[in-house]
Motif scaffolding. Structure first.
Motif, PDB file in Angstrom:
ATOM      1  N   GLU A 119      49.385  -5.253  35.229  1.00  0.00           N
ATOM      2  CA  GLU A 119      48.274  -6.025  35.940  1.00  0.00           C
ATOM      3  C   GLU A 119      47.102  -4.913  35.840  1.00  0.00           C
ATOM      4  O   GLU A 119      46.583  -4.440  36.952  1.00  0.00           O
ATOM      5  CB  GLU A 119      48.613  -6.262  37.329  1.00  0.00           C
ATOM      6  CG  GLU A 119      49.903  -7.239  37.273  1.00  0.00           C
ATOM      7  CD  GLU A 119      50.501  -7.595  38.613  1.00  0.00           C
ATOM      8  OE1 GLU A 119      51.346  -8.537  38.923  1.00  0.00           O
ATOM      9  OE2 GLU A 119      50.327  -6.576  39.548  1.00  0.00           O
ATOM     10  N   TRP A 120      46.429  -4.937  34.954  1.00  0.00           N
ATOM     11  CA  TRP A 120      45.334  -3.961  34.645  1.00  0.00           C
ATOM     12  C   TRP A 120      44.205  -3.972  35.438  1.00  0.00           C
ATOM     13  O   TRP A 120      43.624  -3.064  35.757  1.00  0.00           O
ATOM     14  CB  TRP A 120      45.031  -3.781  32.994  1.00  0.00           C
ATOM     15  CG  TRP A 120      46.416  -3.613  32.305  1.00  0.00           C
ATOM     16  CD1 TRP A 120      47.011  -4.132  31.427  1.00  0.00           C
ATOM     17  CD2 TRP A 120      47.040  -2.225  32.290  1.00  0.00           C
ATOM     18  NE1 TRP A 120      48.059  -3.666  30.988  1.00  0.00           N
ATOM     19  CE2 TRP A 120      48.008  -2.329  31.571  1.00  0.00           C
ATOM     20  CE3 TRP A 120      46.676  -1.027  33.141  1.00  0.00           C
ATOM     21  CZ2 TRP A 120      49.002  -1.511  31.244  1.00  0.00           C
ATOM     22  CZ3 TRP A 120      47.903   0.018  33.045  1.00  0.00           C
ATOM     23  CH2 TRP A 120      48.602  -0.217  31.932  1.00  0.00           C
ATOM     24  N   THR A 121      43.679  -5.210  35.708  1.00  0.00           N
ATOM     25  CA  THR A 121      42.762  -5.563  36.493  1.00  0.00           C
ATOM     26  C   THR A 121      43.019  -4.966  37.875  1.00  0.00           C
ATOM     27  O   THR A 121      42.007  -4.385  38.688  1.00  0.00           O
ATOM     28  CB  THR A 121      42.300  -6.984  36.866  1.00  0.00           C
ATOM     29  OG1 THR A 121      41.924  -7.357  35.381  1.00  0.00           O
ATOM     30  CG2 THR A 121      41.175  -7.162  37.616  1.00  0.00           C
ATOM     31  N   ARG A 122      43.861  -5.144  38.592  1.00  0.00           N
ATOM     32  CA  ARG A 122      44.282  -4.747  39.858  1.00  0.00           C
ATOM     33  C   ARG A 122      44.628  -3.191  40.039  1.00  0.00           C
ATOM     34  O   ARG A 122      44.523  -2.397  40.989  1.00  0.00           O
ATOM     35  CB  ARG A 122      45.706  -5.389  40.253  1.00  0.00           C
ATOM     36  CG  ARG A 122      45.408  -6.748  40.660  1.00  0.00           C
ATOM     37  CD  ARG A 122      46.517  -7.719  41.096  1.00  0.00           C
ATOM     38  NE  ARG A 122      46.212  -8.929  41.306  1.00  0.00           N
ATOM     39  CZ  ARG A 122      47.046  -9.835  42.202  1.00  0.00           C
ATOM     40  NH1 ARG A 122      48.211  -9.483  42.440  1.00  0.00           N
ATOM     41  NH2 ARG A 122      46.496 -11.002  42.165  1.00  0.00           N
ATOM     42  N   VAL A 123      44.965  -2.515  38.703  1.00  0.00           N
ATOM     43  CA  VAL A 123      45.286  -1.135  38.689  1.00  0.00           C
ATOM     44  C   VAL A 123      43.797  -0.761  38.848  1.00  0.00           C
ATOM     45  O   VAL A 123      43.531   0.504  39.385  1.00  0.00           O
ATOM     46  CB  VAL A 123      45.650  -0.689  37.329  1.00  0.00           C
ATOM     47  CG1 VAL A 123      45.361   0.924  37.062  1.00  0.00           C
ATOM     48  CG2 VAL A 123      47.167  -0.843  37.077  1.00  0.00           C
ATOM     49  N   GLU A 124      42.700  -1.236  38.064  1.00  0.00           N
ATOM     50  CA  GLU A 124      41.506  -0.770  38.081  1.00  0.00           C
ATOM     51  C   GLU A 124      40.860  -0.746  39.678  1.00  0.00           C
ATOM     52  O   GLU A 124      40.185   0.108  40.035  1.00  0.00           O
ATOM     53  CB  GLU A 124      40.459  -1.262  37.349  1.00  0.00           C
ATOM     54  CG  GLU A 124      39.096  -0.814  37.121  1.00  0.00           C
ATOM     55  CD  GLU A 124      38.196  -1.410  36.075  1.00  0.00           C
ATOM     56  OE1 GLU A 124      37.001  -1.547  36.007  1.00  0.00           O
ATOM     57  OE2 GLU A 124      38.739  -2.315  35.138  1.00  0.00           O
ATOM     58  N   GLU A 125      41.004  -2.000  40.294  1.00  0.00           N
ATOM     59  CA  GLU A 125      40.437  -2.070  41.381  1.00  0.00           C
ATOM     60  C   GLU A 125      41.188  -0.978  42.580  1.00  0.00           C
ATOM     61  O   GLU A 125      40.387  -0.640  43.197  1.00  0.00           O
ATOM     62  CB  GLU A 125      40.960  -3.722  42.215  1.00  0.00           C
ATOM     63  CG  GLU A 125      40.220  -4.615  41.595  1.00  0.00           C
ATOM     64  CD  GLU A 125      40.691  -6.050  41.751  1.00  0.00           C
ATOM     65  OE1 GLU A 125      41.671  -6.233  42.258  1.00  0.00           O
ATOM     66  OE2 GLU A 125      40.138  -6.984  41.078  1.00  0.00           O
ATOM     67  N   ASP A 126      42.481  -0.877  42.591  1.00  0.00           N
ATOM     68  CA  ASP A 126      43.033   0.148  43.578  1.00  0.00           C
ATOM     69  C   ASP A 126      42.564   1.563  43.081  1.00  0.00           C
ATOM     70  O   ASP A 126      42.370   2.385  43.965  1.00  0.00           O
ATOM     71  CB  ASP A 126      44.339  -0.196  43.398  1.00  0.00           C
ATOM     72  CG  ASP A 126      45.019  -1.138  44.243  1.00  0.00           C
ATOM     73  OD1 ASP A 126      43.995  -2.100  44.861  1.00  0.00           O
ATOM     74  OD2 ASP A 126      46.188  -1.552  44.236  1.00  0.00           O
ATOM     75  N   CYS A 127      42.494   1.906  41.681  1.00  0.00           N
ATOM     76  CA  CYS A 127      42.031   3.181  41.219  1.00  0.00           C
ATOM     77  C   CYS A 127      40.607   3.385  41.623  1.00  0.00           C
ATOM     78  O   CYS A 127      40.223   4.644  42.370  1.00  0.00           O
ATOM     79  CB  CYS A 127      42.025   3.394  39.939  1.00  0.00           C
ATOM     80  SG  CYS A 127      43.889   3.545  39.440  1.00  0.00           S
ATOM     81  N   ARG A 128      39.665   2.443  41.779  1.00  0.00           N
ATOM     82  CA  ARG A 128      38.414   2.604  42.233  1.00  0.00           C
ATOM     83  C   ARG A 128      38.217   2.888  43.582  1.00  0.00           C
ATOM     84  O   ARG A 128      37.646   3.873  44.092  1.00  0.00           O
ATOM     85  CB  ARG A 128      37.501   1.389  41.773  1.00  0.00           C
ATOM     86  CG  ARG A 128      37.193   1.302  40.176  1.00  0.00           C
ATOM     87  CD  ARG A 128      36.291   0.117  39.930  1.00  0.00           C
ATOM     88  NE  ARG A 128      35.773   0.028  38.611  1.00  0.00           N
ATOM     89  CZ  ARG A 128      34.946   0.984  37.883  1.00  0.00           C
ATOM     90  NH1 ARG A 128      34.140   1.855  38.486  1.00  0.00           N
ATOM     91  NH2 ARG A 128      34.900   0.658  36.570  1.00  0.00           N
TER      92      ARG A 128
END
Length: 106
Positions: free
Chosen positions: A60-69
């Motif tokens: 779930e790459w979009t969610r990975v990015e959101e949480d990482c940001r």
């Protein structure tokens, strides 16, 4: 501002419980628990990082990015979260921006 002690303790217990879910590959349950911990204590970067790792395991790459940001906003010195973020971008072949004047295409 720090979370109340009761909320902080409850959030930490959720994190520990969910680490166990992660170890047995129950990523959905782990995501739900990290989300609860984030609701209780949204300023703890490790909760965001751990949830990002669960999302990564589920692609779930979009969610990975959101949480990482969000984790980077809370702790921009975290090597762990920066590596997760860069790896996610590498896998997607996207550009990473390191500021207004520099971008890197991986």
């Amino acid at each position: 501002m720090s979370p109340p002690l009761a909320a902080a303790g409850q959030a930490e217990q959720l994190r520990l419980d969910r680490n166990a879910y992660f170890k047995i590959c129950r990523f959905g349950a782990a995501i739900e628990a990290y989300t609860e911990a984030i609701t209780l204590c949204p300023n703890i970067p490790v909760y965001w990082t751990n949830r990002a790792l669960c999302h990564r395991k589920r692609n779930e790459w979009t969610r990975v990015e959101e949480d990482c940001r969000k984790a980077i906003q809370l702790d921009h010195h975290s090597v762990k979260v920066c590596l997760y973020f860069i790896k996610e971008k590498l896998l997607l072949g996207e550009t990473i921006s390191f500021g207004a004047s520099s971008q890197v295409k991986l």
